[in-house]
Design an enzyme around this catalytic site. Structure first.
Site, PDB file in Angstrom:
ATOM      1  N   GLU A   1      -2.843  10.953   3.498  1.00 33.91           N
ATOM      2  CA  GLU A   1      -3.742  10.716   4.631  1.00 33.91           C
ATOM      3  C   GLU A   1      -3.751  12.022   5.410  1.00 33.91           C
ATOM      4  O   GLU A   1      -2.723  12.425   5.957  1.00 33.91           O
ATOM      5  CB  GLU A   1      -3.255   9.556   5.483  1.00 33.91           C
ATOM      6  CG  GLU A   1      -3.377   8.220   4.783  1.00 33.91           C
ATOM      7  CD  GLU A   1      -3.252   7.062   5.751  1.00 33.91           C
ATOM      8  OE1 GLU A   1      -4.275   6.436   6.067  1.00 33.91           O
ATOM      9  OE2 GLU A   1      -2.126   6.795   6.192  1.00 33.91           O
TER      10      GLU A   1
ATOM     11  N   ASP B   1       0.416   5.076   0.660  1.00 35.94           N
ATOM     12  CA  ASP B   1      -0.455   6.167   1.098  1.00 35.94           C
ATOM     13  C   ASP B   1       0.093   7.484   0.567  1.00 35.94           C
ATOM     14  O   ASP B   1       1.047   8.045   1.107  1.00 35.94           O
ATOM     15  CB  ASP B   1      -0.547   6.208   2.618  1.00 35.94           C
ATOM     16  CG  ASP B   1      -1.233   4.990   3.201  1.00 35.94           C
ATOM     17  OD1 ASP B   1      -2.099   4.438   2.518  1.00 35.94           O
ATOM     18  OD2 ASP B   1      -0.876   4.588   4.325  1.00 35.94           O
TER      19      ASP B   1
ATOM     20  N   GLU C   1       0.846  -1.200   0.000  1.00 36.89           N
ATOM     21  CA  GLU C   1       0.000   0.000   0.000  1.00 36.89           C
ATOM     22  C   GLU C   1       0.877   1.245   0.000  1.00 36.89           C
ATOM     23  O   GLU C   1       1.836   1.329   0.772  1.00 36.89           O
ATOM     24  CB  GLU C   1      -0.880  -0.040   1.251  1.00 36.89           C
ATOM     25  CG  GLU C   1      -1.593   1.219   1.627  1.00 36.89           C
ATOM     26  CD  GLU C   1      -2.238   1.090   3.004  1.00 36.89           C
ATOM     27  OE1 GLU C   1      -2.662   2.126   3.536  1.00 36.89           O
ATOM     28  OE2 GLU C   1      -2.312  -0.033   3.549  1.00 36.89           O
TER      29      GLU C   1
ATOM     30  N   HIS D   1       3.824   1.353   2.657  1.00 36.19           N
ATOM     31  CA  HIS D   1       3.722   0.129   3.457  1.00 36.19           C
ATOM     32  C   HIS D   1       3.972  -1.039   2.505  1.00 36.19           C
ATOM     33  O   HIS D   1       3.315  -1.124   1.462  1.00 36.19           O
ATOM     34  CB  HIS D   1       2.319  -0.052   4.041  1.00 36.19           C
ATOM     35  CG  HIS D   1       1.853   1.027   4.964  1.00 36.19           C
ATOM     36  ND1 HIS D   1       1.928   0.927   6.331  1.00 36.19           N
ATOM     37  CD2 HIS D   1       1.272   2.228   4.712  1.00 36.19           C
ATOM     38  CE1 HIS D   1       1.410   2.016   6.884  1.00 36.19           C
ATOM     39  NE2 HIS D   1       1.008   2.822   5.922  1.00 36.19           N
TER      40      HIS D   1
END
Length: 836
Positions: free
Chosen positions: A568, A565, A563, A579
């Protein structure tokens, strides 16, 4: 996009091919959703809320004509009067009617189900089904679903049952035109005139007349009046919708009995050219009596149902007293063709009962265009759209409206095990704006936090109606605009990439019949256990309802993947975080693989990630209301994925962040934490130093660092956009001090200015239901091709990336420059702006 160069009080150096004189071209996720899982239950209506018996037709206004306004032949006998000049009804109840009508268009009121339950004793109609049956497509409330689909099904059912009767009757002769008999018997106007009033549909049916009341002639025949305003047709369509709803919800034996005992007797019109021909009346009356008569029981327990054992027979009428006769061989060709077509249609209806995609609400993906850009050719617009995640959708039986999942619990009868649940249950289309608060202008997408009983949402970018847009971003950049001024503490407007399958797992898992079109196949690095269907099977094993989220629970399995990001954030803080996972693509996990609880670092994914949050990195004034990057207005966010050799085949070595606001390019803030190099991008060295300084486990390095993230982009990743609150940690890991038991003065603990008491879901849902985030102008492509603006100066002291090696065209020197000077091979650092 080219820009004029200005002589600055510095000498710029860039990594270019030797001899070149060319100018350079320009958290941790704890995702516990609070979503609408089922159709909502609604309050019981009190007598004071009942609709007035007369609601006068006003222009294109909907009508509720009470049964008392019809005589025994179905003719209108109401005495409402209208001012001929204004078209308004006389009397003082106009505003009351308007308010009541507005209320009735908003939700499936109980009286719809009450009416149908009373009409057909022993049947209990779900409220949503009853509302849909009794809402015609002409009514404004039809935007939330109407009866056209059920009417189509019901007409096929009616035709099939009538054909069963005709072909088993001795009165049927080769000369008979079966198609003509069916047409005159089941004509929409015949059903509307002779069945609709008997069923009292005028009491509750929602529809809009075709002619305004003030345009009608006062001396017009009442029967013709009803035809001219469309009542007979609307009631006829609704009679068919009732039959379609009964067939879908209660099965063939029940709908067969309703046809013979509650419907067909009312179209026996002796001596008329309409209705069932007289020659077949005796057979119809005998069938009615054998099924219990007009007041007989409609529904039996399966073991005692005299029709239950006959439903698999070859469509011969089990109640006919006549000898069995061949159905097709002795018929005229026209009869045979018509009968065969009806039986095929009927069998197709039965086959839909095993599908995993519902048909109650059409699925229409909101458009959200994006652009692919190159330095040489500019930007090309893509016809992309978004789709709602399957976890938010209504999950109901394939054969009707019964919920497979209510609140935070599966129906154990429909879902005794994962495979049976997948067979019995279907996800349906979504009302994006009405139910979920998702709206799009075509280039801008707004996600509203609370809409009705729904909380939050998650959507994915689609390349087509059945496939996600896949992103391969090594040596590329990704840019979007975001307005998060309406996101307070405790909320997260997220934009990120996950390694989902392009088709949502449709090809990989045969039991997944929905696929990307319905938002299936989600995964992320938190290995979430709250996903109701994983790998085409229900996550029912060990399912435990959440103790603090009425809409969520967790099952035995999680669904994991790498993942990235990108964003956020809320108005107070923001982070970007890779991640990574040790596995490739979407993976279902169980046990220690999931990394749950105390085994957080023993799973297959890095749940902490390597985050860059300016506030946490020592620059609290960089991003926020009134900050260098001012969250009170729209921001352009640029993320660059730099490779070691400056090509798409190279190893991912750095992830950079740039902002553009009010026409000014703003480089990311530099780290101002002693013990961590003063850089402003994510590299493996930054992650190592950060983890060491903050005392965090470097699971990012243990899982492979940036390499697995580069591998994920090689495979292609899906773009997700969401708005959510956090039932696990109140979003404190993003915008407050976290963990809360640590001293906020310790480096790395303070991540934003929000109080540690903020972010509780019950508080933000109550106090900020209208919060929202808007994403727009999505672009991706060559580095330097997706944004423009003048070079700005940030409070962090540097206007260029300062971590790692420098790719082609990157700055590698100059007066006052403190970043890296080593270029990736085979490039060297050359002077490109000798101004002093």
């Amino acid at each position: 996009m080219s820009r004029p160069l200005r002589c600055l009080s510095t000498t710029l150096r860039n990594c270019t091919p030797t001899g070149s004189a060319l100018a350079p071209p320009r958290g941790v996720r704890r995702y516990v959703q609070a979503a609408l899982k089922t159709r909502p239950d609604h309050e019981t209506r009190t007598p004071a809320q009942r609709i007035p018996k007369r609601v006068v037709v006003e222009e294109a206004r909907a009508v509720y004509a009470d049964e008392n306004e019809f005589d025994t032949s179905g003719l209108f006998t109401g005495d409402a009067r209208r001012d001929s000049s204004t078209g308004r009804a006389e009397g003082g109840h106009q505003e009351h009617e308007r308010e009541d009508w507005n209320a009735r268009t908003r939700k499936p009121e109980l009286h719809f189900a009450e009416h149908l339950d009373g009409l057909f004793p022993t049947l209990q109609f779900p409220r949503e089904l009853a509302r849909r049956i009794l809402t015609h497509g002409s009514h404004p409330a039809a935007i939330n679903g109407h009866n056209a689909g059920l009417s189509f099904i019901g007409r096929r059912v009616l035709e099939s049952y009538l054909l069963l009767l005709l072909t088993s009757s001795p009165a049927l002769l080769p000369k008979h035109d079966v198609e003509a008999i069916v047409s005159r018997t089941l004509n929409t106007y015949v059903l509307g005139e002779h069945v609709g009033p008997v069923w009292g549909l005028g009491r509750v049916l929602r529809w809009t007349p075709t002619v305004a009341a003030h345009k009608l002639r006062p001396d017009e025949d009442q029967k013709e009046l009803l035809k001219s305003v469309g009542l007979y047709k609307v009631q006829g369509d609704t009679v068919a919708a009732v039959m379609g709803g009964i067939y879908q919800q209660f099965g063939a034996s029940v709908s067969h009995r309703v046809f013979h005992t509650r419907l067909l007797p009312h179209v026996l019109l002796p001596g008329k050219l309409a209705g069932l021909p007289d020659a077949f009346h005796a057979d119809a009356e005998a069938a009615c009596e054998r099924m219990g008569g007009p007041n007989g029981q409609i529904r039996f327990e399966t073991t005692s149902d005299p029709l239950a054992a006959t439903e698999t027979h070859q469509f011969s009428d089990p109640l006919s007293s006549s000898p069995s006769r061949p159905l097709l061989s002795t018929m005229a060709p026209s009869i045979s063709r018509y009968y065969t077509a009806a039986l095929i249609a009927f069998s197709l209806l039965a086959s839909t009962r095993a599908q995993q995609v519902g048909t109650q609400t059409p699925e229409t993906h909101p458009k959200l265009s994006s652009q692919r850009c190159t330095k040489s050719g500019g930007c090309t617009t893509l016809n992309t759209s978004v789709v709602l995640d399957a976890n938010w959708r209504w999950l109901h039986t394939t054969s009707g409206y019964t919920n497979c999942y209510t609140g935070n619990t599966f129906d154990t009868t429909l879902c005794p095990d994962p495979a049976t649940c997948a067979k019995n249950c279907a996800v349906d289309g979504a009302d994006y704006s009405g139910t979920y608060g998702i709206t799009s202008t075509g280039t801008a997408l707004t996600l509203k936090f609370v809409t009705g009983k729904n909380v939050g949402s998650r959507v994915y970018l689609m390349a087509s109606d059945t496939a996600y847009q896949m992103f391969k971003l090594k040596n590329q950049e990704f840019t979007f605009d975001v307005d998060m001024s309406n996101l307070p503490c405790g909320l997260n407007g997220a934009l990120y990439f996950v390694e989902m399958d392009a088709d949502g797992g449709l090809a990989k898992y045969p039991t997944n019949k929905a696929g990307a079109k319905y938002g299936t196949g989600y995964c992320d690095a938190q290995c979430p256990h709250d996903i109701k269907f994983i790998n085409g099977e229900a996550n029912t094993i060990g399912w435990n309802p959440s103790p603090n989220d009425p809409n969520a629970g967790v099952g035995q399995y999680g669904t994991c993947c790498s993942e990235m990001d990108i964003w956020e954030a809320n108005s107070q803080a923001a982070a970007y975080t890779p991640h990574v996972c040790s596995t490739k693509g979407q993976t279902r996990c169980s046990g220690t693989q999931c990394g749950d609880g105390s085994n957080r670092y023993g799973g297959i994914c890095d749940k902490d990630g390597c985050d860059f949050n300016s506030y946490r990195m020592g620059e609290p004034g960089f991003l926020g209301p009134g900050g260098t990057v001012d969250t009170r207005s729209k921001i352009t966010v640029v993320t660059q994925f730099i490779t070691a050799d400056g090509t798409a085949n190279g190893a991912l070595s750095e992830i950079r962040r740039i902002y553009v606001q009010n026409g000014k390019v703003i480089q990311n803030s530099n780290v101002k934490i002693p013990g961590i190099s003063s850089v402003n991008s994510i590299t493996e060295n930054f992650c190592k130093e950060q983890k060491t300084k903050f005392g965090d486990t470097n699971d990012f390095a243990a899982k492979g660092g940036l390499k697995p993230m580069g591998d994920a982009f090689n495979n292609g990743m899906v773009l997700a956009l969401s708005i959510w609150d956090d039932h696990a940690a109140n979003m404190l890991w993003l915008d407050s001090s976290y963990p809360i038991d640590k001293d906020p003065s310790i480096p790395g603990v303070k991540r934003g200015p929000c109080a540690t008491t903020s972010g509780k879901p019950e508080d933000v849902e109550k106090n900020s239901p209208n919060a929202s985030v808007t994403f727009s102008n999505i672009k991706f492509g060559d580095i330097g091709s997706t944004y423009g603006g003048s070079t700005g100066t940030t409070t962090s002291g540097s206007t260029q990336p300062t971590g790692g090696t420098v790719p082609q065209w990157g700055q590698c020197g100059g007066i006052g420059y403190s970043g890296p000077t080593a270029c990736v091979s085979p490039y060297k650092c050359n002077v490109v702006n000798p101004c002093a």
